[in-house]
Motif scaffolding. Sequence first.
Motif, PDB file in Angstrom:
ATOM      1  N   LEU A 132     -17.485 -26.912 -27.892  1.00 31.98           N
ATOM      2  CA  LEU A 132     -18.235 -28.164 -27.945  1.00 31.98           C
ATOM      3  C   LEU A 132     -19.311 -28.215 -26.863  1.00 31.98           C
ATOM      4  CD1 LEU A 132     -15.435 -30.762 -28.752  1.00 31.98           C
ATOM      5  CD2 LEU A 132     -17.229 -29.887 -30.266  1.00 31.98           C
ATOM      6  N   ILE A 133     -19.024 -27.685 -25.697  1.00 29.50           N
ATOM      7  CA  ILE A 133     -20.020 -27.629 -24.627  1.00 29.50           C
ATOM      8  C   ILE A 133     -21.185 -26.726 -25.036  1.00 29.50           C
ATOM      9  CG2 ILE A 133     -20.445 -26.797 -22.278  1.00 29.50           C
ATOM     10  CD1 ILE A 133     -17.626 -27.816 -21.576  1.00 29.50           C
ATOM     11  N   ILE A 134     -20.882 -25.575 -25.623  1.00 32.69           N
ATOM     12  CA  ILE A 134     -21.934 -24.653 -26.063  1.00 32.69           C
ATOM     13  C   ILE A 134     -22.793 -25.309 -27.141  1.00 32.69           C
ATOM     14  CG2 ILE A 134     -22.358 -22.474 -27.287  1.00 32.69           C
ATOM     15  CD1 ILE A 134     -19.925 -21.336 -25.766  1.00 32.69           C
ATOM     16  N   VAL A 135     -22.171 -25.992 -28.093  1.00 29.29           N
ATOM     17  CA  VAL A 135     -22.916 -26.666 -29.153  1.00 29.29           C
ATOM     18  C   VAL A 135     -23.797 -27.765 -28.559  1.00 29.29           C
ATOM     19  CG1 VAL A 135     -22.667 -28.190 -31.158  1.00 29.29           C
ATOM     20  CG2 VAL A 135     -21.315 -26.106 -30.994  1.00 29.29           C
ATOM     21  N   ALA A 136     -23.294 -28.508 -27.593  1.00 25.95           N
ATOM     22  CA  ALA A 136     -24.076 -29.574 -26.970  1.00 25.95           C
ATOM     23  C   ALA A 136     -25.281 -29.011 -26.222  1.00 25.95           C
ATOM     24  CB  ALA A 136     -23.194 -30.380 -26.022  1.00 25.95           C
ATOM     25  N   VAL A 137     -25.127 -27.891 -25.541  1.00 26.68           N
ATOM     26  CA  VAL A 137     -26.226 -27.277 -24.807  1.00 26.68           C
ATOM     27  C   VAL A 137     -27.300 -26.783 -25.783  1.00 26.68           C
ATOM     28  CG1 VAL A 137     -26.865 -25.281 -23.381  1.00 26.68           C
ATOM     29  CG2 VAL A 137     -24.882 -26.674 -22.773  1.00 26.68           C
ATOM     30  N   ILE A 138     -26.884 -26.155 -26.872  1.00 26.04           N
ATOM     31  CA  ILE A 138     -27.841 -25.665 -27.861  1.00 26.04           C
ATOM     32  C   ILE A 138     -28.586 -26.830 -28.503  1.00 26.04           C
ATOM     33  CG2 ILE A 138     -28.042 -24.519 -30.107  1.00 26.04           C
ATOM     34  CD1 ILE A 138     -25.798 -22.633 -29.156  1.00 26.04           C
ATOM     35  N   LEU A 139     -27.893 -27.906 -28.813  1.00 27.84           N
ATOM     36  CA  LEU A 139     -28.533 -29.079 -29.391  1.00 27.84           C
ATOM     37  C   LEU A 139     -29.524 -29.701 -28.415  1.00 27.84           C
ATOM     38  CD1 LEU A 139     -28.691 -31.074 -31.753  1.00 27.84           C
ATOM     39  CD2 LEU A 139     -26.853 -32.361 -30.672  1.00 27.84           C
ATOM     40  N   LEU A 140     -29.165 -29.781 -27.159  1.00 27.67           N
ATOM     41  CA  LEU A 140     -30.061 -30.321 -26.142  1.00 27.67           C
ATOM     42  C   LEU A 140     -31.320 -29.469 -26.007  1.00 27.67           C
ATOM     43  CD1 LEU A 140     -30.478 -32.396 -23.815  1.00 27.67           C
ATOM     44  CD2 LEU A 140     -29.436 -30.696 -22.325  1.00 27.67           C
ATOM     45  N   LEU A 141     -31.172 -28.152 -25.989  1.00 29.27           N
ATOM     46  CA  LEU A 141     -32.330 -27.264 -25.896  1.00 29.27           C
ATOM     47  C   LEU A 141     -33.232 -27.399 -27.126  1.00 29.27           C
ATOM     48  CD1 LEU A 141     -30.711 -24.037 -24.420  1.00 29.27           C
ATOM     49  CD2 LEU A 141     -32.237 -25.639 -23.267  1.00 29.27           C
ATOM     50  N   ALA A 142     -32.655 -27.564 -28.297  1.00 24.96           N
ATOM     51  CA  ALA A 142     -33.452 -27.732 -29.513  1.00 24.96           C
ATOM     52  C   ALA A 142     -34.246 -29.033 -29.463  1.00 24.96           C
ATOM     53  CB  ALA A 142     -32.551 -27.705 -30.740  1.00 24.96           C
ATOM     54  N   VAL A 143     -33.630 -30.107 -28.977  1.00 27.44           N
ATOM     55  CA  VAL A 143     -34.326 -31.396 -28.888  1.00 27.44           C
ATOM     56  C   VAL A 143     -35.454 -31.331 -27.867  1.00 27.44           C
ATOM     57  CG1 VAL A 143     -34.036 -33.807 -28.178  1.00 27.44           C
ATOM     58  CG2 VAL A 143     -32.371 -32.754 -29.711  1.00 27.44           C
ATOM     59  N   VAL A 144     -35.212 -30.709 -26.733  1.00 28.49           N
ATOM     60  CA  VAL A 144     -36.253 -30.593 -25.691  1.00 28.49           C
ATOM     61  C   VAL A 144     -37.422 -29.749 -26.197  1.00 28.49           C
ATOM     62  CG1 VAL A 144     -36.744 -29.595 -23.427  1.00 28.49           C
ATOM     63  CG2 VAL A 144     -34.688 -30.964 -23.763  1.00 28.49           C
ATOM     64  N   THR A 145     -37.127 -28.639 -26.859  1.00 26.70           N
ATOM     65  CA  THR A 145     -38.183 -27.772 -27.383  1.00 26.70           C
ATOM     66  C   THR A 145     -39.009 -28.493 -28.447  1.00 26.70           C
ATOM     67  OG1 THR A 145     -36.784 -25.853 -26.974  1.00 26.70           O
ATOM     68  CG2 THR A 145     -38.635 -25.540 -28.457  1.00 26.70           C
ATOM     69  N   THR A 146     -38.346 -29.234 -29.324  1.00 26.51           N
ATOM     70  CA  THR A 146     -39.059 -29.958 -30.374  1.00 26.51           C
ATOM     71  C   THR A 146     -39.937 -31.055 -29.791  1.00 26.51           C
ATOM     72  OG1 THR A 146     -37.248 -29.508 -31.899  1.00 26.51           O
ATOM     73  CG2 THR A 146     -38.771 -31.263 -32.512  1.00 26.51           C
ATOM     74  N   SER A 147     -39.452 -31.753 -28.791  1.00 27.04           N
ATOM     75  CA  SER A 147     -40.262 -32.815 -28.191  1.00 27.04           C
ATOM     76  C   SER A 147     -41.483 -32.239 -27.475  1.00 27.04           C
ATOM     77  CB  SER A 147     -39.428 -33.658 -27.235  1.00 27.04           C
ATOM     78  OG  SER A 147     -39.040 -32.902 -26.117  1.00 27.04           O
ATOM     79  N   LYS A 148     -41.352 -31.074 -26.848  1.00 26.28           N
ATOM     80  CA  LYS A 148     -42.504 -30.428 -26.224  1.00 26.28           C
ATOM     81  C   LYS A 148     -43.503 -29.962 -27.274  1.00 26.28           C
ATOM     82  CE  LYS A 148     -40.747 -28.810 -21.823  1.00 26.28           C
ATOM     83  NZ  LYS A 148     -40.633 -27.658 -20.939  1.00 26.28           N
ATOM     84  N   ALA A 149     -43.009 -29.500 -28.417  1.00 28.52           N
ATOM     85  CA  ALA A 149     -43.901 -29.038 -29.484  1.00 28.52           C
ATOM     86  C   ALA A 149     -44.710 -30.199 -30.044  1.00 28.52           C
ATOM     87  CB  ALA A 149     -43.092 -28.370 -30.594  1.00 28.52           C
ATOM     88  N   TYR A 150     -44.123 -31.372 -30.178  1.00 24.25           N
ATOM     89  CA  TYR A 150     -44.863 -32.526 -30.671  1.00 24.25           C
ATOM     90  C   TYR A 150     -45.891 -33.008 -29.647  1.00 24.25           C
ATOM     91  CZ  TYR A 150     -42.267 -33.309 -34.955  1.00 24.25           C
ATOM     92  OH  TYR A 150     -41.729 -33.183 -36.205  1.00 24.25           O
ATOM     93  N   GLY A 151     -45.677 -32.740 -28.385  1.00 22.73           N
ATOM     94  CA  GLY A 151     -46.605 -33.160 -27.351  1.00 22.73           C
ATOM     95  C   GLY A 151     -47.767 -32.209 -27.153  1.00 22.73           C
TER      96      GLY A 151
END
Length: 52
Positions: A9-28
């Motif tokens: 669950l920790i690994i899944v949460a870290v991967i999800l967090l990295l995906a959200v951060v990367t996507t938000s930077k791409a939109y910016g």
Amino acid sequence: MYWTLVICLIIVAVILLLAVVTTSKAYGYKHTVDPLPEERDNKQQTGPKQPQ
């Protein structure tokens, strides 16, 4: 058994967090567009004439 579930669950949460951060930077990201070929030709004509 529970430790494995917690680690997964920790690994899944870290991967999800990295995906959200990367996507938000791409939109910016500020995209730019190259000038049209006609505009480039006009700018080249105003420059020094080249020998033919």
